[in-house]
Each structure stands twice: as C-alpha cells, then as structure tokens.
Scaffold this active site. Structure first.
Site, PDB file in Angstrom:
ATOM      1  CG  ASP A   1       8.793  -3.429  -1.380  1.00 30.97           C
ATOM      2  OD1 ASP A   1       9.416  -3.338  -0.304  1.00 30.97           O
ATOM      3  OD2 ASP A   1       7.612  -3.057  -1.511  1.00 30.97           O
TER       4      ASP A   1
ATOM      5  CE  LYS B   1       6.651  -4.319   7.186  1.00 31.41           C
ATOM      6  NZ  LYS B   1       6.726  -3.513   5.972  1.00 31.41           N
TER       7      LYS B   1
ATOM      8  CG  ASP C   1      -0.504  -0.212   2.526  1.00 28.99           C
ATOM      9  OD1 ASP C   1       0.719  -0.355   2.677  1.00 28.99           O
ATOM     10  OD2 ASP C   1      -1.305  -0.229   3.473  1.00 28.99           O
TER      11      ASP C   1
ATOM     12  CB  ALA D   1       9.527  -5.667   3.780  1.00 28.28           C
TER      13      ALA D   1
ATOM     14  CG  HIS E   1      -5.731   1.259   4.500  1.00 25.55           C
ATOM     15  ND1 HIS E   1      -5.195   1.908   3.409  1.00 25.55           N
ATOM     16  CD2 HIS E   1      -4.718   0.572   5.054  1.00 25.55           C
ATOM     17  CE1 HIS E   1      -3.910   1.602   3.310  1.00 25.55           C
ATOM     18  NE2 HIS E   1      -3.588   0.798   4.306  1.00 25.55           N
TER      19      HIS E   1
HETATM   20  C1  LIG Z   1       6.106  -2.536   5.284  1.00 21.68           C
HETATM   21  C2  LIG Z   1       6.350  -2.513   3.852  1.00 21.68           C
HETATM   22  C3  LIG Z   1       6.710  -1.339   3.196  1.00 21.68           C
HETATM   23  C4  LIG Z   1       6.750   0.005   3.897  1.00 21.68           C
HETATM   24  O1  LIG Z   1       7.578  -0.001   4.976  1.00 21.68           O
HETATM   25  P1  LIG Z   1       7.337   0.876   6.312  1.00 21.68           P
HETATM   26  O2  LIG Z   1       8.522   0.527   7.137  1.00 21.68           O
HETATM   27  O3  LIG Z   1       6.052   0.441   6.900  1.00 21.68           O
HETATM   28  O4  LIG Z   1       7.317   2.296   5.903  1.00 21.68           O
HETATM   29  C5  LIG Z   1       6.974  -1.414   1.850  1.00 21.68           C
HETATM   30  N1  LIG Z   1       6.874  -2.566   1.179  1.00 21.68           N
HETATM   31  C6  LIG Z   1       6.533  -3.720   1.774  1.00 21.68           C
HETATM   32  C7  LIG Z   1       6.446  -4.977   0.986  1.00 21.68           C
HETATM   33  C8  LIG Z   1       6.251  -3.735   3.124  1.00 21.68           C
HETATM   34  O5  LIG Z   1       5.874  -4.872   3.705  1.00 21.68           O
END
Ligand SMILES: *Cc1c(COP(=O)(O)O)cnc(C)c1O
Length: 462
Positions: A216, A259, A126, A218, A453
C-alpha cells in the site's frame, strides 16, 4: 530550542487567499457541522490539515503537463508517459492507472479476498480496511509493539511484527490469508516508516507460505527518505534505487497518487509479473468500475501531471525540506512538552490526544475533541486517528478501542510556510494550557455502517 527550518526549494508563483473567521463564527460553524470536521466548508478553515491527500501544490512543470495532456479515450500519449515513469521507478511489469487509492483497492481486493479470508497488514488505512471488509474478509493489524508507545523514539515504528505475522498465519492457515498488505509509510501508526530489512523479512514469509504481498504505497517516497536517512547501508543510495529495492519485494502494489506523487487526483495499481492472470482480471474490473484501462477514471491531463509528479516526489532536496517541516513542528512541540507519535513521521504530526486529555475516555473520542479545539482555537482543520476513526467491530457492532488516540495534523505538500507551522504549534500550546478545563468529549448521534467518521454527526456530552 526549535531546530532550524529547512527553506523551501521553490518560490511561489500563484497564491490562494486565506480568511480567518472570528472565534464566535468558528464555534457556530463547527456546531452547524455537527462537530464533524469533514462537514466544514474548506473556505471556513484558515489552515487545512484535514489530509495531505490531493491537497498538494503542483509544480509549473505539472501545470504545463496539464496543457499537454492527451485526451484520447484509448492509448493516449499521456498514458504511455505515465506507464514509462511507473515502470522506470517501480520496476513493475504492469501498471494500471485508477482515479485514486481506494479505486485500486476496489478493483484488486475482490479478486483476492472474500468471506472466510483474512488480510494481514502492518496496519490498515481506513479505506483499505473498508475495502477488505466489503469483500467479506477480515482485517488483522500486525504492527510492532513500539508503534503503540508514542513516546518511544525508535526508528521504523511502522514495521510489521514478523513473529506475530508467522503466528497469525499458523493460527488461521496460510490458505485463508488472501493477502499481506505492507503500508509504506504506515499512515495509521503516524506516518511511520518501514525498514528495508523488515520488508525483506515479510516478503520471505509471504513467499514461504505462497501468500501475495501487496504494497500500500501512498507514501513510497517519504518511506525511502527515512530508509536513506536511518537504515544502515542506505545513506549513499539514491531515493530511486531505494524505491526500486523496496518494490522488488512486493507482488503487487495499490497506490493513492494523491500523496507522494503530488497530484490532486490519481492512483495506480502495479503487478510485478506482467504475465500474471491477475492482469486481465484487473483490466476487466477497471473497465467496469473506473474506465478503459488506458485512462482508469482519469483525464489525460491527470495522467500527464502524475507522470511528472512521480519523479518530483523522489527528489532528495524536496524530501529533505518536506520531512524538515515535520521535524520543525515536532521540535516546537518538544519544547512545549506536547507528546506526539515520535520520532515524527513523514506526512504530518500525530499529536497524542490521550496524553493531553487523559480525562477523556476512548469512547468520548479524545482525538476528535482535540481536533475540534484546534478549529475553535485557530481555524485549523485536523482529524481524529483513533477510536472515532476506527469505528465499530463489523461482527458485534461494538465500539472498538484503538491502540492510540491521535489528532493528526497532516501537512499538504509545498503549500504552507514556516509562519503557518508556527501558528499550528502556538495553537496546540494554547490548548495544552487549558486542557484540564475540558471535562467531557462527544457522543455520536448518527453514523453510517462503514467509514463512519467521514459522515457521522456528533454532539458534546453535557
Ligand atoms: C490515502 C490512502 C489510501 C486511499 O487512497 P485515496 O486516494 O484516498 O482513495 C490507501 N492507503 C493509504 C495508506 C493511504 O494513505
């Protein structure tokens, strides 16, 4: 029969009391929160599964690191420790700390995207979607079809649909695609992993068309665990070697460290080629938005804890226990005939709210309905990953119809025990028994234009 729970590879040294409100109090609290779980107080949640982001328990090594943190404004030793860890694990030339994942997106995306451009992803998270749209560019999701069928048990449902990716590039013109974003694991599709083979194919396409590939990242460690477990040829490779190979296919990465790096705050940007002109632009944006490039909006103690967490996150015993928690919860739902995005992914169980509440249409938000019921039932805070989260089309303002309506039970790392997980399963089973009595969903009474949201107000439809 539920599968065996894998015991915690740690013991507990510091505890945080929990309190369960009465059902009447919970019904009052959720009404006062305008039926948006983000407006609840944390202390009013018995088990908080809103997110696995920044809600993880740090280890004693990390807490010791907090005391060792070097708070020098420029060139702190904790910064160098973090850079060494980042280069060692990801094999990238340039590593930039930032305060969280969306900060990485805010720093990088305006450099590569803008009006008239497109970004294509296996699926945008998001905030990632929001930062693409804030540059004026548009997002295109390109996940494999299997991801849209929660009951279909096939591995690597987070993959990019490579045929569709080629077609999208041909349709819009490679020069208009500012970025390909590979989300590992694919959060919005249910924490579903991406295979090494898929990553390799996507990188080949990106290179052929000279489009930059951003990871991306995380949940890079959980993704690597699935590759090790399920992809032929990787069973004997270490998590670190798998991570390094996966990252070898990317040109850059943006990462929320809240994460898999098991810290409460932090993020990273990586650029493969340290001599890329992008590095200077990233440093400049970082200094404007985040702070000097050797701290990036973090304290020295945060940098230190992150450097340690990057290694703890790729430990095999930890990952086996971590993914084992998801599998245990999923197996209890299997026994009860409750559907979820299967096979279960890395960071939570994404319950198929549409399957449990077929009478609730997408624009009354079944994922949100189930999340509210879970709070009323057992004080469990979860969230909608469906049409309520997806929001409105940025061009027409019309409510989008998501491919699935999930209620996500995101499991914080090293926080909850088997008994807590049983409470989650029991609550879902209790709701399933009375699901037919829930006749209508919710309508939005106020919403902001972007990332609605988090803030919107809702009311039950009479
Ligand atoms: C959490 C997340 C983000 C954004 O990171 P924040 O630390 O919440 O700003 C971006 N991409 C993915 C896949 C995520 O899980």
């Amino acid at each position: 029969m539920a599968i065996k729970y894998i015991p915690e590879p740690f013991r507990i040294k510091s505890v945080e009391p929990l309190r369960m409100l009465s059902r009447d109090e919970r019904c009052r609290k959720i009404k006062e929160a305008n039926y948006n779980l983000f407006h609840l107080r944390g202390e009013d949640c018995y088990i908080d599964l809103l997110t696995d982001s920044g809600t993880n328990a740090m280890s004693l090594e990390q807490w010791a690191g907090v005391m060792r943190g070097d708070e020098a404004y420029a060139g702190a030793s904790s910064y160098y420790k973090l850079i060494d860890a980042g280069k060692d694990i990801f094999d990238f030339g340039y590593i930039q700390p930032v305060h969280q994942g969306r900060a990485a997106e805010k720093v990088v995306f305006p450099l590569l995207l803008g009006k008239g451009k497109f970004a294509i992803s296996n699926m945008f998270f998001d905030t990632t979607r929001a930062h693409v749209e804030l540059t004026g560019a548009r997002c295109i999701d390109c996940v494999v079809a299997a991801a849209k069928d929660p009951a279909k048990r096939v591995p690597f449902k987070g993959n990019m649909d490579v045929a569709k990716l080629e077609a999208l590039i041909a349709e819009h013109g490679a020069e208009n695609i500012g970025l390909i974003v590979m989300t590992i694991t694919n959060n919005s599709a249910g924490g579903q992993p991406v295979s090494m083979e898929n990553m390799r194919e996507v990188a080949k396409i990106a290179r052929k068309h000279k489009i930059l590939l951003d990871i991306d990242a995380a949940r890079y460690a959980e993704n690597a665990f699935f590759v090790q477990r399920d992809e032929p040829g990787y069973a004997d490779k270490s998590i670190k070697d798998i991570v390094r190979e996966m990252f070898s296919y990317g040109d850059l990465f943006t990462m929320s460290a809240k994460k898999d790096a098991i810290v409460n705050m932090g993020g990273l940007i990586g650029v493969k080629d340290a001599s890329s002109p992008l590095v200077f632009k990233i440093k400049a944006n970082c200094i404007s938005f985040e702070g000097f490039y050797t701290y990036g909006g973090l304290s020295g103690r945060d940098l230190e804890a992150l450097a340690i967490g990057l290694y703890e996150g790729i430990d095999n015993d930890y990952l086996r226990y971590r993914i084992g928690q998801m599998e245990y919860l999923a197996s209890r739902l299997d026994d009860a005939g409750i559907r979820y995005q299967s096979p279960v992914g890395g960071h939570g169980v994404f319950v198929d709210a549409q399957a449990m509440l077929p009478q609730i249409p997408y624009n009354e938000f079944p994922g949100q309905v189930l999340a509210i019921e879970l709070y009323k039932e057992a004080g469990i805070r979860s969230c909608d990953i469906g049409s309520y989260m997806l929001g409105n089309d940025p061009d027409t303002g019309k409510q989008l119809h998501a491919d699935f309506e999930f209620t996500r039970l995101a499991i914080p790392r090293r926080v909850y025990t088997q008994a807590h997980i049983d409470i989650m399963a029991d609550a879902l089973i209790a709701i399933k028994k009375r699901a037919g009595d829930i006749k209508r969903g919710y309508r939005i009474t106020w919403e902001p234009p972007i990332l609605r949201h988090f803030q919107a107000f809702l009311e039950p439809i009479a």
